[in-house]
Design an enzyme around this catalytic site. Sequence first.
Site, PDB file in Angstrom:
ATOM      1  CB  SER A  13      50.895  44.429  74.816  1.00  0.00           C
ATOM      2  OG  SER A  13      51.463  43.951  76.007  1.00  0.00           O
ATOM      3  CG  LEU A  19      60.443  49.349  66.321  1.00  0.00           C
ATOM      4  CD1 LEU A  19      61.167  48.152  66.913  1.00  0.00           C
ATOM      5  CD2 LEU A  19      61.374  50.141  65.424  1.00  0.00           C
ATOM      6  CE  LYS A 189      44.253  25.413  67.461  1.00  0.00           C
ATOM      7  NZ  LYS A 189      43.604  24.760  66.318  1.00  0.00           N
ATOM      8  CE  LYS A 223      47.651  24.267  61.775  1.00  0.00           C
ATOM      9  NZ  LYS A 223      48.427  23.544  62.789  1.00  0.00           N
ATOM     10  N   GLY A 354      64.365  65.015  83.769  1.00  0.00           N
ATOM     11  CA  GLY A 354      63.602  64.382  84.832  1.00  0.00           C
ATOM     12  C   GLY A 354      62.901  65.401  85.704  1.00  0.00           C
ATOM     13  CB  CYS A 381      65.972  68.796  80.236  1.00  0.00           C
ATOM     14  SG  CYS A 381      64.551  69.884  80.496  1.00  0.00           S
ATOM     15  CD  GLN A 385      66.326  72.420  85.263  1.00  0.00           C
ATOM     16  OE1 GLN A 385      65.938  71.678  86.162  1.00  0.00           O
ATOM     17  NE2 GLN A 385      65.491  73.065  84.450  1.00  0.00           N
ATOM     18  CD  GLU A 405      61.885  70.056  89.490  1.00  0.00           C
ATOM     19  OE1 GLU A 405      62.727  70.504  88.686  1.00  0.00           O
ATOM     20  OE2 GLU A 405      61.191  69.048  89.246  1.00  0.00           O
ATOM     21  CG  HIS A 507      64.007  67.165  76.130  1.00  0.00           C
ATOM     22  ND1 HIS A 507      64.440  66.212  77.011  1.00  0.00           N
ATOM     23  CD2 HIS A 507      63.276  68.044  76.849  1.00  0.00           C
ATOM     24  CE1 HIS A 507      63.994  66.480  78.227  1.00  0.00           C
ATOM     25  NE2 HIS A 507      63.283  67.595  78.159  1.00  0.00           N
ATOM     26  CD  GLU A 509      65.906  63.824  74.779  1.00  0.00           C
ATOM     27  OE1 GLU A 509      66.703  64.773  74.557  1.00  0.00           O
ATOM     28  OE2 GLU A 509      65.195  63.774  75.798  1.00  0.00           O
TER      29      GLU A 509
END
Length: 545
Positions: A13, A19, A189, A223, A354, A381, A385, A405, A507, A509
């Site tokens: 993985s 990408l 291989k 190959k 977060g 975000c 706060q 929170e 957000h 980003e």
Amino acid sequence: MTKHIFVTGGVVSSLGKGLTSASIGMLLENRGLSVRMQKLDPYINVDPGTMSPYQHGEVYVLDDGSETDLDLGHYERFTNSPLTRHSNYTTGQIYQSVINKERRGEFLGQTVQVIPHITNEIKQVLGKLAGEDVDVVITEIGGTVGDIESQPFLEAIRQYSLDVGKENCVYIHLTLVPYLKAAGELKTKPTQHSVGQLRQIGIQPDFLICRTERSLNHDERAKIALFCNVPVEAVIEEKDKDFSIYEVPVSLVENKLDELIVRRLGLPAKKLDLDHWHDLLHRLRNPKHEISIAVVGKYAEHHDAYKSIYESLDHAGIENLAQVRIQRIHSEAVEREGPERLLAGVDGILVPGGFGERGIEGKIEAVRFARERGIPYFGICLGMQCAVVEFARNVIGLAGANSTEFHKDTPHPVICLLDEQKTITDKGGTMRLGAQPAKLTPDSRVAEAYGREEISERHRHRYEFNNVYRQQFAANGMNVTGTSPDGSLVEIIEVPDHPWFVAVQFHPEFKSQPTRAHPLFAGFVAAAVARHGQRSEQPQEVDSP
Ligand code: GLN
């Protein structure tokens, strides 16, 4: 007729399927084709919204509020393909839908099975993005060939080419060609085995993209081609990039992959024009400034948890011709060691989003350090706060101010739940999610950065600025410069009497591209460059508390 490209991965993985898929999408778009991107994830969670960022990296939020896999971030950074909830499906969603149908009696008493019921459901999902205005759908299959949980997806993409015609489907397999030091050679291989497994399922890949740290020579290519049953030209080398992920499309073009795909699918395509992309790489390679930005979060050691933030900082660096050195600072370390040791010397401080209390006080300390020392600050975000809580405590003098929170009975709940959110207890789907419009205050720093006063940005949060305190904040020097169109929700705060102190409830980003940096990231990095310049002229004065 819409054509389909399926991207699978083998051997290990983390080969960068996301990408690579995004780069293929970018190249085909550049050739004038209309592309849609999709990722199918074999895990059983219904969506990544409730998965740990340690395991799964960031949750990428789309305009429509879907909480998706972070590979979709690559898709949006590389292509203009509009993404919706149909762009990301998991095994959990597929089974949920089939089980709901079974409960409603839609299968008329049949035995419900993986083949054909689950695979039919997957095939339906594969067709969802096709349409008259779409030339190509690129579907990335998460996981690795050979995983038990990937099998229904591979079976479904195999069947799909029988349904829509072999000439309309292309299978691309990403694999690893490792270099064995002891033998002094590249080993083919693992690739042979991986393709062997695919062929057992009935999929003959059309192209192999070989991730490797060294270039393949002619014999190695020959190959791989022979053993994997593909022409030599279909063996595409993708060498490790130690410089930038934005080099990937260029290396695929060097192997003529775009050309081979359009020819294979018989697509009418324009010539490539990658001038803007080469310009971007040139800017990346030739920075005029070097700055350091501290990102203070609780997953500091886990790169993928703040993936889009790091990418957006890079984009802003490209725009400002600055090499951005990102310092990942653990907010709990700030609590233990104080901000001075960890943050002195940085040119900008960013606190990202977060959830949960861990490390909160360290983030608040970092905000204080930035505010008091005139270091550019960007809060996103939770980072907004924290800025609000810090300002309440240390400037307005509201002792014990907090977000509910983190402290339910705080005497000054400057961040709190709105009434309509208090009744929701389920995990997932309970947040303010997705794109929402906002209006900006004329002549504010953010209105200047965006160059307009109406914006749309993506959200993922439950708590909000408590309007009861708005006047008090303004009277003490923290202004609200962005709100929901009706003015009721605070979206942005600024401290005008500071070189650059901006924090946003959304957000940004998720909307930055390498060729088009997000205006707020660009503004933040520009301020950090300016501070860096001043500091190198008069290091002592600017930094003294
Ligand atoms: N935990 C905060 C909230 O729910 C912030 C969320 C975030 O930063 N994405 O409002």
